[in-house]
Scaffold this active site. Structure first.
Site, short mmCIF file in Angstrom:
data_model
loop_
_atom_site.label_atom_id
_atom_site.label_comp_id
_atom_site.label_asym_id
_atom_site.label_seq_id
_atom_site.Cartn_x
_atom_site.Cartn_y
_atom_site.Cartn_z
N GLY A 65 139.42 80.33 128.50
CA GLY A 65 138.08 80.11 127.99
C GLY A 65 138.18 79.53 126.59
O GLY A 65 139.27 79.34 126.03
N PRO A 74 138.06 79.10 122.51
CA PRO A 74 138.56 79.99 121.45
C PRO A 74 137.44 80.90 120.93
O PRO A 74 136.31 80.47 120.75
CB PRO A 74 139.03 79.01 120.36
CG PRO A 74 139.30 77.72 121.07
CD PRO A 74 138.30 77.67 122.19
N GLY A 75 137.81 82.17 120.70
CA GLY A 75 136.85 83.12 120.15
C GLY A 75 136.02 83.84 121.18
O GLY A 75 135.12 84.61 120.81
N LYS A 87 139.48 86.73 124.72
CA LYS A 87 140.57 86.88 125.70
C LYS A 87 141.56 87.96 125.26
O LYS A 87 141.96 88.81 126.06
CB LYS A 87 141.27 85.53 125.87
CG LYS A 87 140.36 84.43 126.39
CD LYS A 87 141.11 83.14 126.62
CE LYS A 87 141.54 82.48 125.32
NZ LYS A 87 140.40 82.03 124.50
N THR A 88 141.97 87.93 124.00
CA THR A 88 142.90 88.94 123.50
C THR A 88 142.26 90.32 123.51
O THR A 88 142.91 91.32 123.85
CB THR A 88 143.36 88.58 122.08
OG1 THR A 88 143.95 87.28 122.09
CG2 THR A 88 144.38 89.58 121.57
N HIS A 112 114.98 61.48 107.38
CA HIS A 112 116.02 61.57 108.41
C HIS A 112 115.88 62.88 109.20
O HIS A 112 115.85 62.87 110.45
CB HIS A 112 117.41 61.50 107.75
CG HIS A 112 118.54 61.45 108.73
ND1 HIS A 112 119.18 60.29 109.06
CD2 HIS A 112 119.13 62.42 109.46
CE1 HIS A 112 120.13 60.54 109.94
NE2 HIS A 112 120.12 61.84 110.19
N GLU A 113 115.78 64.00 108.51
CA GLU A 113 115.69 65.28 109.20
C GLU A 113 114.34 65.45 109.89
O GLU A 113 114.26 66.02 110.98
CB GLU A 113 115.92 66.42 108.20
CG GLU A 113 117.24 66.36 107.46
CD GLU A 113 118.44 66.27 108.38
OE1 GLU A 113 118.35 66.73 109.54
OE2 GLU A 113 119.48 65.72 107.97
N HIS A 124 114.44 63.77 113.31
CA HIS A 124 115.05 64.58 114.38
C HIS A 124 114.04 65.55 114.97
O HIS A 124 113.91 65.67 116.21
CB HIS A 124 116.25 65.36 113.82
CG HIS A 124 117.49 64.53 113.63
ND1 HIS A 124 118.06 63.80 114.64
CD2 HIS A 124 118.27 64.35 112.53
CE1 HIS A 124 119.15 63.19 114.18
NE2 HIS A 124 119.29 63.50 112.90
N ASP A 142 125.39 61.18 113.78
CA ASP A 142 124.51 60.87 114.90
C ASP A 142 125.08 59.74 115.75
O ASP A 142 125.02 59.78 116.99
CB ASP A 142 123.13 60.47 114.38
CG ASP A 142 122.47 61.60 113.61
OD1 ASP A 142 122.76 62.77 113.92
OD2 ASP A 142 121.67 61.32 112.70
#
Length: 680
Positions: free
Chosen positions: A240, A242-243, A246-247, A461-462, A465, A537
């Site tokens: 899967g 990372p993070g 699993k461990t 710009h923001e 979006h 972008d």
């Protein structure tokens, strides 16, 4: 039970006796080194110290005294290259320094002479005419010099190496040298005598836990499986992102089973020396057999189990290590009570021999948690922390799509640190929301100042979006718009993505591309030209278009032709270096044309929405310029009047949208987020 006792923390009398004997030898060697070092210091001091009685004279002065007949006696010390003796302040009378008013005074002298046979012979010949000359070979000092310069250092080094190879303590860094060709028992084995990590410590991975309970049941009650004639899995592969935990899952299985847990990284098997990795694999499984039942956990399995490709010398060591691992997994029966667990985030590059039944025959996918899993993980990590009563875990879970378990743990920890920094008695929602932004984009850069033109450009710009997302029917998913600098970026638009979805249609991807183009198009509509703010972008929309055409078969022109290689093909060198599978030049031209068409259509849709809602764009950009951050109900109210409309036709090359505005300095917003995870 005997095997489990051997795996416990208590030592047997034989092991304790051996350990005590080893400690005694180490202490004796340390004492010997100290004595030898003291002897070395004394010997060197004696060897390199020469007698210096009386006055120091030069060779020229000694020669003049000899010519005048004033030297009474001289003694040459061969090892020290020093001459000592007596002389008279006046010429001698019958080899006697006569006292009296006209007599002389007897004095001592010393001088050094070069190690030159000719010079020494001439000096001795000159002095012998009037004085008594003797030569001392100093044979005892010559022997001591040899002993101090050669034998003592060798003895000290030999004792130091003895200490190194006997110092095999758990925390000793010197044991790495001693155990270069084998596994380090104290470091690699973690004896699970307590159950601090169990399945109760895991949240958001119910499917994986259900699969792993079978391993736990087998280790605790093997007779049940024997009665049914069932064969439990010999190897379990966890894979899967990372993070994802699993461990943690592997440790939970060991904690539930109460058996010894051997943990090692796959990279520790691979060395530059051929054969070392295979020796370590043999030593590891030898240790495991001594304490079975037990669990062997190999993290980053792809480091040692990568697909064999014949890579020369380095590949020879890797292949020997992999072959030995395959042999060891075939070498123990299921009834031995040994379960091998591996973890990797690259299962596509593992050697097929590892994945066949009888080795890693149980594959468990550890997925990124969905909204319910994220809520449970947040509650788990917040269980021992003082939270405010109004903490809304549902809102936090909705605000963190795409977060892994490690990310969510970091959110709770960052919230606690912020609460401490601000002097609160508990962790409140503002701190947790700020913690989410810190995990996403990094802390605020308070010293970063924008010019007036840059601030206005970033605001548009923001705002672009957010407005495009609202025009595409995603108003409920728009969480925050900000021009506060974080990390490397100076702007941020957070729109929840479809991270919890398993499948994405062409329309879904086209909506993502259109939202990604919203910032660039808003700048063109307002200022007449784009800026460097759209770098991320452009990267995102170009990659989405390439995947649509070359991998997912969504182009009506190329159909289902596969042109882009998978990650495994690129990793193993199965492409031309750019990730492209071999194709005719005409096909590649059509590929580029289709990619450009999808990008232009996304840009046209974004511009159409922005032009039709220009007043809302201006209002939101102005509000951003004043407040820096707009979120929640205020943001929803500003965008509530945005309505979807018909798609605009594809834009041609060189099209300029909107009226030209004032020029603005370049502003880069590497921190733009058109999704909850963005380009992190």
């Amino acid at each position: 039970m005997a095997a489990l006792k051997r795996g416990s923390k208590e030592r047997t009398p034989k092991e304790a006796k051996g350990a005590g004997k080893g400690n005694g030898v180490v202490r004796a060697l340390v004492a010997t080194v100290l004595l030898l070092f003291a002897g070395l210091v004394f010997s060197l001091r004696y060897v390199y110290t020469s007698p210096t009685p009386g006055d120091q004279v030069s060779l020229d002065a000694l020669a003049r005294l000899s010519d005048k007949g004033q030297v009474i006696s001289a003694k040459f010390l061969d090892e020290d290259a020093t001459a000592t003796g007596d002389y008279c302040t006046v010429p001698l009378t019958g080899r006697v320094c006569a006292p009296g008013p006209k007599g002389g005074e007897k004095k001592q002298f010393w001088t050094t002479y070069p190690h030159s046979d000719a010079t020494t012979a001439a000096l001795i010949s000159s002095l012998s005419k009037h004085a008594l000359v003797t030569v001392d070979a100093q044979s005892d000092k010559a022997l001591l010099r040899f002993f101090a310069q050669f034998l003592l250092p060798l003895l000290i080094l030999a004792n130091l190496f003895g200490i190194i190879f006997l110092a095999r303590g758990k925390s000793s860094g010197l044991s790495d040298i001693a155990g270069f060709g084998g596994m380090r028992r104290g470091r690699q084995r973690e004896k699970q005598t307590d159950t601090t990590v169990t399945f109760a410590s895991v949240a958001g991975a119910d499917e994986a836990v259900a699969e792993l309970r079978e391993v736990k049941d087998y280790l605790t009650d093997p007779d049940r499986y024997k009665a049914f004639g069932a064969q439990p899995p010999k190897g379990v592969l966890l894979f899967g992102a990372p993070g994802c935990g699993k461990t943690l899952l592997a440790r939970a299985v060991a904690g539930e089973s109460k058996v010894p847990f051997f943990s090692i990284s796959g990279a520790e098997f691979v060395e530059s020396l051929v054969g070392v990795g295979a020796a370590r694999v043999r030593d590891l499984f030898r240790l495991v057999r001594e304490v079975a039942p037990a669990i062997v956990f190999i993290d980053e399995l792809d480091a040692a189990g990568r697909r064999r490709t014949g890579e020369g010398a380095s590949g020879g060591e890797r292949e020997q290590t992999l072959n030995q691992l395959l042999v060891e997994m075939d070498g123990f029966e299921v009834s031995a009570g040994i379960v091998v667990m591996g973890a990797t985030n690259r299962p596509d590059i593992l050697d097929p021999a590892l994945l066949r039944p009888g080795r890693f025959d149980r594959h468990v996918t550890v997925e990124q948690p969905d909204i319910h899993g994220r809520k449970e993980i947040l509650k788990l990590h917040a269980g021992n922390k003082p939270l405010a009563p109004d903490t809304d875990f549902d809102h936090l879970a909705r605000s963190t799509p795409g977060f892994t378990g490690a990310d969510l743990a970091s959110v709770i920890n960052e919230g606690a640190l912020l609460a401490i920094r601000e002097g609160h008695a508990d962790i409140r929602m503002p701190q947790l929301q700020e913690a989410i932004q810190r995990v996403l984009s990094g802390p605020r850069r308070r010293g970063h100042l924008l010019t007036k033109e840059e601030r206005e450009r970033v605001s548009y710009h923001e705002a672009g979006h957010a407005l495009v997302a609202a025009g595409l029917g995603r108003l409920a998913d728009i969480q925050r718009v900000s021009i506060v600098a974080r990390g490397r970026g100076i702007g941020q638009s957070i729109v929840s993505t479809d991270a919890d979805k398993s499948l994405h249609t062409r329309s879904d991807i086209e909506r993502q591309m259109t939202m990604a183009m919203g910032g660039i198009c808003a700048e063109e509509v307002r200022f007449g030209e784009p800026s460097t703010a759209g770098e991320d972008d452009n990267d995102k929309v170009s990659e989405l278009a390439r995947q649509m055409v070359g991998r997912h078969g969504m182009s009506p022109v190329l159909g289902n032709l596969r042109l882009l290689a998978s990650d495994a093909d690129v990793y193993l060198g199965g492409t031309d270096g750019s990730g492209m599978i071999g194709a005719a030049p005409e096909t590649l031209v059509e590929f580029d044309s289709e990619v450009r068409r999808f990008i232009n259509e996304a840009k046209a849709r974004a511009v159409d929405l922005l032009v039709r809602h220009r007043s809302q764009l201006d209002q939101l950009a102005a509000l951003l310029d004043r407040q820096e951050t707009v979120e929640g109900p205020d943001l929803a109210a500003r965008l509530s009047s945005v309505r979807p409309g018909p798609s605009a036709p594809p834009a041609g090359p060189g099209t300029v949208w909107g009226a030209n505005g004032a020029d603005a300095d370049s502003a880069r917003t590497d921190g733009d987020r058109t999704g909850a995870r963005g380009a992190r």
